[in-house]
Design a protein around this motif. Structure first.
Motif, PDB file in Angstrom:
ATOM      1  N   ASN A  82       0.799  -1.229   0.000  1.00  0.00           N
ATOM      2  CA  ASN A  82       0.000   0.000   0.000  1.00  0.00           C
ATOM      3  C   ASN A  82       0.830   1.277   0.000  1.00  0.00           C
ATOM      4  OD1 ASN A  82       0.912  -0.179   2.587  1.00  0.00           O
ATOM      5  ND2 ASN A  82      -1.102  -0.359   3.545  1.00  0.00           N
ATOM      6  N   SER A  83       2.160   1.173   0.072  1.00  0.00           N
ATOM      7  CA  SER A  83       3.012   2.361  -0.099  1.00  0.00           C
ATOM      8  C   SER A  83       4.462   1.917  -0.227  1.00  0.00           C
ATOM      9  CB  SER A  83       2.880   3.326   1.090  1.00  0.00           C
ATOM     10  OG  SER A  83       3.523   2.798   2.240  1.00  0.00           O
ATOM     11  N   ASN A  84       5.287   2.825  -0.686  1.00  0.00           N
ATOM     12  CA  ASN A  84       6.728   2.578  -0.725  1.00  0.00           C
ATOM     13  C   ASN A  84       7.269   2.492   0.707  1.00  0.00           C
ATOM     14  OD1 ASN A  84       9.294   3.272  -2.841  1.00  0.00           O
ATOM     15  ND2 ASN A  84       9.674   3.792  -0.711  1.00  0.00           N
ATOM     16  N   THR A  85       6.667   3.267   1.608  1.00  0.00           N
ATOM     17  CA  THR A  85       7.093   3.246   3.011  1.00  0.00           C
ATOM     18  C   THR A  85       6.899   1.856   3.601  1.00  0.00           C
ATOM     19  OG1 THR A  85       6.536   5.577   3.259  1.00  0.00           O
ATOM     20  CG2 THR A  85       6.629   4.268   5.285  1.00  0.00           C
ATOM     21  N   SER A  86       5.688   1.296   3.449  1.00  0.00           N
ATOM     22  CA  SER A  86       5.491  -0.059   3.990  1.00  0.00           C
ATOM     23  C   SER A  86       6.363  -1.049   3.244  1.00  0.00           C
ATOM     24  CB  SER A  86       4.025  -0.468   4.011  1.00  0.00           C
ATOM     25  OG  SER A  86       3.339  -0.027   2.892  1.00  0.00           O
ATOM     26  N   TYR A 128      20.015  11.891   2.537  1.00  0.00           N
ATOM     27  CA  TYR A 128      19.431  12.846   1.595  1.00  0.00           C
ATOM     28  C   TYR A 128      18.262  12.195   0.879  1.00  0.00           C
ATOM     29  CZ  TYR A 128      20.051  17.091  -1.279  1.00  0.00           C
ATOM     30  OH  TYR A 128      19.922  18.327  -1.888  1.00  0.00           O
ATOM     31  N   THR A 129      17.190  11.964   1.640  1.00  0.00           N
ATOM     32  CA  THR A 129      16.016  11.294   1.091  1.00  0.00           C
ATOM     33  C   THR A 129      14.842  11.599   1.995  1.00  0.00           C
ATOM     34  OG1 THR A 129      15.108   9.157   0.380  1.00  0.00           O
ATOM     35  CG2 THR A 129      16.538   9.118   2.319  1.00  0.00           C
ATOM     36  N   MET A 130      13.672  10.966   1.699  1.00  0.00           N
ATOM     37  CA  MET A 130      12.557  11.212   2.597  1.00  0.00           C
ATOM     38  C   MET A 130      12.677  10.286   3.808  1.00  0.00           C
ATOM     39  SD  MET A 130       9.993   8.846   2.605  1.00  0.00           S
ATOM     40  CE  MET A 130       8.476   9.716   2.952  1.00  0.00           C
ATOM     41  N   THR A 131      11.992  10.653   4.848  1.00  0.00           N
ATOM     42  CA  THR A 131      12.219  10.104   6.174  1.00  0.00           C
ATOM     43  C   THR A 131      12.144   8.574   6.290  1.00  0.00           C
ATOM     44  OG1 THR A 131      11.396  10.172   8.431  1.00  0.00           O
ATOM     45  CG2 THR A 131       9.803  10.701   6.738  1.00  0.00           C
ATOM     46  N   GLU A 161      17.065  -1.421  -2.851  1.00  0.00           N
ATOM     47  CA  GLU A 161      17.034  -0.230  -3.693  1.00  0.00           C
ATOM     48  C   GLU A 161      15.704   0.512  -3.530  1.00  0.00           C
ATOM     49  OE1 GLU A 161      18.500  -0.765  -7.896  1.00  0.00           O
ATOM     50  OE2 GLU A 161      18.225  -2.850  -7.352  1.00  0.00           O
ATOM     51  N   ASP A 162      15.751   1.734  -3.063  1.00  0.00           N
ATOM     52  CA  ASP A 162      14.556   2.571  -3.010  1.00  0.00           C
ATOM     53  C   ASP A 162      14.450   3.299  -4.355  1.00  0.00           C
ATOM     54  OD1 ASP A 162      12.629   4.521  -2.679  1.00  0.00           O
ATOM     55  OD2 ASP A 162      13.238   5.067  -0.642  1.00  0.00           O
ATOM     56  N   CYS A 163      13.473   2.862  -5.149  1.00  0.00           N
ATOM     57  CA  CYS A 163      13.315   3.382  -6.514  1.00  0.00           C
ATOM     58  C   CYS A 163      12.105   4.308  -6.613  1.00  0.00           C
ATOM     59  CB  CYS A 163      13.144   2.233  -7.489  1.00  0.00           C
ATOM     60  SG  CYS A 163      14.386   0.943  -7.320  1.00  0.00           S
ATOM     61  N   ALA A 164      11.657   4.843  -5.480  1.00  0.00           N
ATOM     62  CA  ALA A 164      10.445   5.667  -5.469  1.00  0.00           C
ATOM     63  C   ALA A 164      10.518   6.790  -6.500  1.00  0.00           C
ATOM     64  CB  ALA A 164      10.228   6.248  -4.078  1.00  0.00           C
ATOM     65  N   GLN A 165      11.721   7.326  -6.713  1.00  0.00           N
ATOM     66  CA  GLN A 165      11.862   8.485  -7.606  1.00  0.00           C
ATOM     67  C   GLN A 165      12.454   8.105  -8.957  1.00  0.00           C
ATOM     68  OE1 GLN A 165      13.868  11.679  -5.529  1.00  0.00           O
ATOM     69  NE2 GLN A 165      12.339  11.719  -3.903  1.00  0.00           N
ATOM     70  N   SER A 166      12.571   6.808  -9.228  1.00  0.00           N
ATOM     71  CA  SER A 166      13.338   6.456 -10.431  1.00  0.00           C
ATOM     72  C   SER A 166      12.785   5.269 -11.223  1.00  0.00           C
ATOM     73  CB  SER A 166      14.774   6.178 -10.011  1.00  0.00           C
ATOM     74  OG  SER A 166      14.779   5.210  -8.967  1.00  0.00           O
ATOM     75  N   PHE A 211       9.180   0.509  -5.249  1.00  0.00           N
ATOM     76  CA  PHE A 211       8.680   1.636  -6.047  1.00  0.00           C
ATOM     77  C   PHE A 211       7.475   2.254  -5.348  1.00  0.00           C
ATOM     78  CE2 PHE A 211      10.923  -1.188  -8.827  1.00  0.00           C
ATOM     79  CZ  PHE A 211      11.569  -0.369  -9.740  1.00  0.00           C
ATOM     80  N   SER A 212       7.320   3.558  -5.520  1.00  0.00           N
ATOM     81  CA  SER A 212       6.172   4.251  -4.924  1.00  0.00           C
ATOM     82  C   SER A 212       5.136   4.564  -5.988  1.00  0.00           C
ATOM     83  CB  SER A 212       6.623   5.564  -4.279  1.00  0.00           C
ATOM     84  OG  SER A 212       5.484   6.287  -3.831  1.00  0.00           O
ATOM     85  N   LEU A 213       3.874   4.445  -5.605  1.00  0.00           N
ATOM     86  CA  LEU A 213       2.790   4.853  -6.499  1.00  0.00           C
ATOM     87  C   LEU A 213       1.966   5.938  -5.823  1.00  0.00           C
ATOM     88  CD1 LEU A 213       1.797   1.293  -7.785  1.00  0.00           C
ATOM     89  CD2 LEU A 213       2.977   3.078  -9.077  1.00  0.00           C
ATOM     90  N   ASN A 214       2.617   6.770  -5.002  1.00  0.00           N
ATOM     91  CA  ASN A 214       1.835   7.849  -4.391  1.00  0.00           C
ATOM     92  C   ASN A 214       1.581   8.940  -5.423  1.00  0.00           C
ATOM     93  OD1 ASN A 214       3.514  10.187  -4.196  1.00  0.00           O
ATOM     94  ND2 ASN A 214       4.302   9.626  -2.190  1.00  0.00           N
ATOM     95  N   TYR A 215       0.682   9.798  -5.089  1.00  0.00           N
ATOM     96  CA  TYR A 215       0.147  10.831  -5.964  1.00  0.00           C
ATOM     97  C   TYR A 215       1.217  11.705  -6.641  1.00  0.00           C
ATOM     98  CZ  TYR A 215      -2.512  15.166  -6.850  1.00  0.00           C
ATOM     99  OH  TYR A 215      -3.070  16.267  -7.410  1.00  0.00           O
ATOM    100  N   HIS A 216       2.379  11.841  -6.023  1.00  0.00           N
ATOM    101  CA  HIS A 216       3.386  12.756  -6.557  1.00  0.00           C
ATOM    102  C   HIS A 216       4.365  12.081  -7.524  1.00  0.00           C
ATOM    103  CE1 HIS A 216       2.023  15.762  -3.757  1.00  0.00           C
ATOM    104  NE2 HIS A 216       2.068  14.835  -2.809  1.00  0.00           N
ATOM    105  N   LYS A 217       4.285  10.772  -7.643  1.00  0.00           N
ATOM    106  CA  LYS A 217       5.320  10.056  -8.384  1.00  0.00           C
ATOM    107  C   LYS A 217       5.029  10.001  -9.894  1.00  0.00           C
ATOM    108  CE  LYS A 217       7.814   9.794  -4.824  1.00  0.00           C
ATOM    109  NZ  LYS A 217       7.473   9.414  -3.528  1.00  0.00           N
ATOM    110  N   HIS A 218       5.980   9.458 -10.666  1.00  0.00           N
ATOM    111  CA  HIS A 218       5.863   9.453 -12.140  1.00  0.00           C
ATOM    112  C   HIS A 218       4.533   8.870 -12.597  1.00  0.00           C
ATOM    113  CE1 HIS A 218      10.212   9.748 -11.598  1.00  0.00           C
ATOM    114  NE2 HIS A 218      10.352  10.075 -12.863  1.00  0.00           N
TER     115      HIS A 218
HETATM  116  C1  LIG Z   1       7.930   9.091  -2.107  1.00  0.00           C
HETATM  117  C2  LIG Z   1       9.099   8.448  -1.528  1.00  0.00           C
HETATM  118  C3  LIG Z   1       9.002   7.477  -0.523  1.00  0.00           C
HETATM  119  C4  LIG Z   1       7.705   7.149   0.136  1.00  0.00           C
HETATM  120  O1  LIG Z   1       6.754   6.676  -0.729  1.00  0.00           O
HETATM  121  P1  LIG Z   1       5.247   6.433  -0.215  1.00  0.00           P
HETATM  122  O2  LIG Z   1       4.681   5.576  -1.294  1.00  0.00           O
HETATM  123  O3  LIG Z   1       4.621   7.764  -0.105  1.00  0.00           O
HETATM  124  O4  LIG Z   1       5.322   5.740   1.073  1.00  0.00           O
HETATM  125  C5  LIG Z   1      10.147   6.855  -0.092  1.00  0.00           C
HETATM  126  N1  LIG Z   1      11.346   7.152  -0.596  1.00  0.00           N
HETATM  127  C6  LIG Z   1      11.499   8.103  -1.528  1.00  0.00           C
HETATM  128  C7  LIG Z   1      12.859   8.398  -2.060  1.00  0.00           C
HETATM  129  C8  LIG Z   1      10.386   8.797  -2.022  1.00  0.00           C
HETATM  130  O5  LIG Z   1      10.529   9.738  -2.939  1.00  0.00           O
END
Ligand SMILES: *Cc1c(COP(=O)(O)O)cnc(C)c1O
Length: 439
Positions: A77-81, A103-106, A175-180, A199-206
């Motif tokens: 349900n999220s990249n965080t989980s 240098y990334t999100m929390t 690998e955190d690929c949320a932005q790539s 990978f993230s599929l939140n509202y702000h992503k690609h």
């Molecule tokens: C957006 C993002 C996350 C978190 O993604 P969610 O799907 O909102 O939990 C984690 N890491 C990076 C680098 C992000 O940009």
């Protein structure tokens, strides 16, 4: 020379940018089909075929595996989980250390804490802002279990070096690929090079499904653990005859059928959406490169940059004006974006070095920091990662005036705004020295 909007002049553009929307008829039809079926989520948290979710979730996972060329994809349900599940699946626990980026999100640093482990911050590369392999290696201790790399802003990390270090010290690579999504490193997609990708599929992503995350791996054991952690794993170990139950206590990280339905359609749009960002960013970079002191993104040989953000370095020594004032001046020339009215699409610094947050400064998570099994002594001092600090406090600024919906005319307005501010550097210098005297 026209007066800067910052000082009351006429802005380059005032009409708010349209919402950068990739949701169309295809997604609407797909969601309606799910709604009409009445089956909004088919998961059950006990050992049975539906432990793995409903038909739409499974189809989305299959499509994702096909696109990325991996053996397993697990929808969450999220990249965080997803990050949390992967730390658990890599058997990380109390006493262990995980090398992370400041240098990334929390969530990228909280993930080890969830499992009682300790995040150790390595510094970043000053051209691409991803973890610097030299700093990774310098931070390895006998307690290190994994390296959590983040392909930040859309540029891949130097994976050859990361994988060399990981094999030398027998570490897992997450690998955190949320932005790539679809960024490539020497012909391989990120998220398929380490042990596991997220990978993230939140509202702000690609591409997005509102909220959502996708985990990719070729490792059967990691895939199975992630599936257990996603859906109350402890309840099914007997039925499933799971042998290794370490860290299998589960959460509810399940994606619904509606999100999966949107995701199936969004995945089909990933390549064109990414390519449009690349085209727009390249168009802006080529012109902005003419401005001394403004340094467009570096793209390393063999890499593709997918521009989650358009990230610049700024040299005050060259322009004579502070970064923050320069960015305020550009921002004042351009409007906000619809549905993003509270967060401007241009900003300074990107991410404050995570270790400066109170949770690290005060070591608030006792289970990790005061764990009797933890024999290390981690530092979160100011100055720990000098490059990350310099990028945040002095050099980096980002904008998203290159989203796929931007037209050629809109991109040209962005250039006009930058050039206008640049022509007015003397005004800005005067303003800054007047304020310095007043202070
Ligand atoms: C957006 C993002 C996350 C978190 O993604 P969610 O799907 O909102 O939990 C984690 N890491 C990076 C680098 C992000 O940009």
């Amino acid at each position: 020379m026209s007066k800067l909007a910052l000082f009351g002049g006429k802005p380059v553009r005032t009409e708010i940018y349209p919402h950068s929307n990739s949701i169309g008829e295809e997604e609407k039809r797909a969601v309606i089909k799910v709604l009409e079926s009445g089956n909004l989520s088919q998961y059950v948290g006990s050992w049975n075929d539906d432990f793995y979710g409903g038909p739409t979730v499974r189809q989305f996972e299959k499509d994702w595996s096909g696109f990325f060329g991996v053996k397993h994809t697990i929808a969450v349900n999220s990249n965080t989980s997803g990050l949390y599940a992967c730390i658990g699946a890599c058997d990380i626990g109390p006493g262990d250390e995980v090398i992370v980026s400041p240098y990334t999100m929390t969530a990228g640093a909280i993930a080890p804490l969830i499992y009682g482990a300790v995040p150790v911050f390595a510094d970043i590369d000053e051209d691409i802002f991803c973890l610097d392999p030299k700093s990774i290696e310098a931070n390895i201790t006998p307690r290190t279990k994994a390296i959590l790399v983040v392909h930040i802003c859309g540029h891949p990390t130097d994976m050859d070096e990361v994988m060399r270090i990981a094999s030398k010290y027998k570490l897992k690579v997450i690998e955190d690929c949320a932005q790539s999504p679809n960024a490539e490193y020497k012909g391989r997609k990120v998220g398929t090079i380490g042990d596991v990708g997220i990978f993230s599929l939140n509202y702000h992503k690609h591409i997005h499904t509102g909220e959502g995350g996708m985990i990719t791996t070729n490792n059967d054991t990691i895939a199975e653990k992630v599936q257990l952690i996603r859906n109350h794993g402890e309840a099914v170990v007997e039925g499933k005859k799971t042998k290794d139950i370490y860290n299998t206590f589960g959460f509810n990280y399940r994606m619904t059928e509606m999100e999966a339905a949107v995701g199936i359609e969004q995945l089909k749009k990933l390549v064109p959406l990414v390519n449009k960002r690349i085209e727009n960013a390249n168009y802006l970079s080529e012109r902005l490169r003419e401005l001394p002191g403004i340094i467009p993104p570096v793209v390393k040989e063999g890499c593709t940059h997918v521009y989650y953000m358009h990230t610049f370095k700024y040299k005050k020594e060259i322009t004579g004006v502070s970064r923050n004032l320069f960015v305020d001046a550009v921002k004042a020339e351009l409007p906000l974006m619809r549905l993003r009215e509270t967060t401007p699409i241009m900003g300074v610094g990107f991410a404050p070095p995570l270790y400066l947050q109170p949770i690290y400064q005060q070591r608030l998570h006792k289970c990790s920091f005061n764990c009797p099994r933890y024999e290390g002594e981690v530092s979160y001092e100011r100055g720990l990662c000098p490059v990350a600090e310099k990028m945040y406090f002095e050099e980096v600024f980002t904008h998203e005036y290159m989203r796929p919906t931007f037209t050629k005319k809109e991109l040209d307005e962005v250039l006009t705004a930058y050039f206008k501010v640049y022509e007015n550097l003397d005004e800005l210098k005067k303003h800054e020295s007047k304020n310095a005297v007043a202070n």
